[in-house]
Design an enzyme around this catalytic site. Structure first.
Site: not given
Length: 310
Positions: A273, A225
């Protein structure tokens, strides 16, 4: 026949409809599933946290919400959600994708591939890389993904240390926990992989103090994250040579703004991502099995601890 709302984008429904119907057939569950349904009819929600559904109050028959994503930070704090929340744990999709991405980038840095791929000066440096047994790797986060990545790296010969907030035992991984364990886990590591959830306790975990603990020139790899890292502290550590390279797949703002310093920094690799993603074919099987369990009186799998945030 359970009534199941698919609460995600219309594009996602197009991708998931057929796999979900096949998955429910496979577990022998006759279910009504649709992207639109009267709230008072809904018993389960298959959920993407960025969907339009944010107020669960009208869903008076709701038995459970099944998250399509591994991360639950965008839904776990929703005070209108009273039903159980299950996160996505998909060994054949999410987990396998993460193992491949992490292993690939660890090997890339371990073997020094960049110097051979981009070598405009045509330097002939025959210095061999160390063997994996000489390259200590630390993984922060020993959940499903961290354990799987640790097992894969350990199988290649890397000495793997894993850290988690609470005590764990994982075969083949030196496990540490707590504040003292975190400092010990980071100290001397040559490659650090971040696979922690985004919680108030993990935000800015990799600050200036902790970035100073790995071996000088260590590599930081973050497919976990974005908020785990203090961006300014990382840039300072890169500029000082304390961190030799950072490969980052997640960021505080996504897509990463074009003017962000990470894009232009010579010691940063940005990936968009893609380390791991939910894949409809395998994720549908996980969801169908979990709803089948609930309908037959078995406990739901992968339930989120609301207090812990994951």
């Amino acid at each position: 026949m359970p009534d199941i709302l698919f609460a995600a984008s219309s594009e996602s429904w197009e991708e998931y409809e057929a796999p979900l119907r096949r998955a429910f057939d496979a577990v022998g569950l006759d279910a009504r599933i649709a992207p639109e349904m009267a709230p008072e009819e809904v018993e389960y929600v298959i959920y993407a946290p960025n969907s339009a559904l944010q107020d669960f109050t009208p869903y008076t028959r709701l038995k459970a919400v099944l998250n399509l994503w591994a991360g639950v930070e965008d839904v776990v704090g929703n005070t209108t959600l009273k039903a159980p929340l299950a996160r996505m744990v998909d060994p054949d999709g999410l987990t396998q994708g993460m193992v491949e991405w992490v292993t690939g980038h660890v090997l890339r840095h371990h073997l020094g591939m960049d110097a051979h791929i981009v070598n405009p000066e045509r330097r002939w440096d025959a210095t061999p890389p160390p063997l994996a047994t000489e390259r200590p790797v630390t993984i922060l986060g020993l959940g499903t993904l961290g354990q799987a990545c640790g097992a894969a790296l350990g199988a290649l010969g890397f000495p793997v240390t894993g850290w988690s907030r609470s005590a764990k035992q994982v075969d083949g991984i030196r496990c540490l926990h707590g504040a003292d364990g975190l400092a010990e886990a980071l100290s001397g590591a040559q490659i650090v992989v971040l696979l922690l959830p985004d919680t108030p306790q993990t935000e800015n975990l990799m600050d200036a103090e902790r970035l100073a603990l790995p071996a000088p020139g260590a590599v930081l790899i973050n497919p976990g994250r974005g908020p785990l890292i203090d961006d300014d502290a990382l840039i300072a550590a890169l500029d000082a040579g304390q961190i030799g390279h950072a490969t980052l797949d997640v960021f505080r703002t996504e897509p990463l703004p074009e003017d962000h310093a990470f894009w232009a920094h010579p010691k940063v690799t940005v990936t968009p991502h893609i380390a791991s993603t939910t894949r409809p074919e395998t994720a549908a099987l996980v969801i169908a099995e979990n709803i089948h369990r609930a309908e037959t009186g078995a406990p739901l799998l992968h339930l989120v601890d609301r207090a812990a945030g994951y």
